[in-house]
Design an enzyme around this catalytic site. Structure first.
Site, mmCIF file in Angstrom:
data_model
loop_
_atom_site.group_PDB
_atom_site.id
_atom_site.type_symbol
_atom_site.label_atom_id
_atom_site.label_comp_id
_atom_site.label_asym_id
_atom_site.label_seq_id
_atom_site.Cartn_x
_atom_site.Cartn_y
_atom_site.Cartn_z
ATOM 1 C CG ASP A 67 -9.703 27.063 56.397
ATOM 2 O OD1 ASP A 67 -9.260 27.859 57.097
ATOM 3 O OD2 ASP A 67 -10.736 27.240 55.518
ATOM 4 C CG ASN A 135 -17.687 30.238 46.744
ATOM 5 O OD1 ASN A 135 -17.735 30.312 47.781
ATOM 6 N ND2 ASN A 135 -16.712 29.579 45.848
#
Ligand code: F6R
Length: 241
Positions: A67, A135
């Site tokens: 990314d 998360n």
């Protein structure tokens, strides 16, 4: 899914570096997927040492990073291209032409399509190395109602902006979007290797290993992968018993 637990983050990094080096020894022109962040730094340090010592040769290796932030040029101090140069590529004998980081400037949609094409043209990813967000995100694939498939643009969640603000002057400076491989891209890698260290990852690891396979915890997709390895230190594994 194979899970290996080590007493310290350093031993976990040693194991991860050993596994990546083994892949390159077995296939000198291996295609390796790579993460940024804190999790891989010690592993990269060890790979650089192994390269310096002549144990592993990166000259034929191709890499694809997971990314990049949208809006940051490759020379921005917080860009993932810069991170990779500073933490790995400048310290090994890799040909920089063979290192790929998604491009977050210009026509990012078109960059995402081109990134998937480049992965396919390289023959797909042999080993995808990654960290995990608090998360449960992998790459920048945030908790959602459905898994992402191919490389695309992602809106960062408040949890990720909060976790990453430590690298910027303030939370306001953290880009709100990223370009990331999709969960499908990651799952198409022939092998996967996830490293997690520290107690702030323990809950995500517990859900990954014991919870349902769900896009609410994107990393849980790895449970469906035929060749997934998870490397943990004792703190990240502390909620597994
Ligand atoms: C970074 C990436 C992210 C990180 C994750 C954990 O390229 O893909 O998924 O792996 O946010 O970050 P750290 O390692 O900083 O805790």
């Amino acid at each position: 899914m194979q899970i290996h637990v080590y007493q310290t983050p350093e031993l976990a990094a040693e194991a991860a570096a050993t596994l990546i080096a083994s892949e390159i020894l077995a296939k000198p022109n291996a295609v390796i997927g790579l993460p940024t962040g804190s999790s891989p730094v010690e592993t990269y340090r060890r790979l650089a040492r192994m390269n310096r010592d002549g144990v592993v040769d990166f000259s034929k290796v191709t890499t694809f990073n997971l990314d990049e932030y949208v809006g940051l040029k490759g020379d921005h101090p917080q860009s993932y291209r810069r991170f990779m140069n500073e933490n790995l590529f400048d310290h090994v004998n890799i040909d920089k032409e063979n290192t790929h980081v998604p491009c977050g400037i210009g026509d990012v949609e078109a960059n995402a399509v081109a990134y998937e094409e480049a992965i396919a043209a390289a023959g797909g990813i042999d080993l995808q190395f990654m960290g995990i967000g608090r998360n449960g995100h992998i790459g920048f694939n945030e908790p959602a109602d459905a898994y992402t498939d191919v490389t695309g643009i992602i809106e960062l969640t408040p949890s990720t902006i909060d976790a990453n603000k430590r690298f910027f002057d303030s939370a306001d400076d953290v880009p709100r979007k990223a370009i990331s491989m999709g969960v499908g891209t990651i799952m198409r890698a022939r092998k996967t290797l996830l490293i997690a260290t520290g107690s702030d990852k323990a809950e995500a690891i517990r859900t990954l290993v014991k919870g349902p396979v769900s896009p609410k915890l994107p990393a849980s997709a790895l449970r469906m992968h035929a060749n997934a390895v998870i490397i943990l230190d004792a703190a990240a594994a502390s909620l597994l018993d």
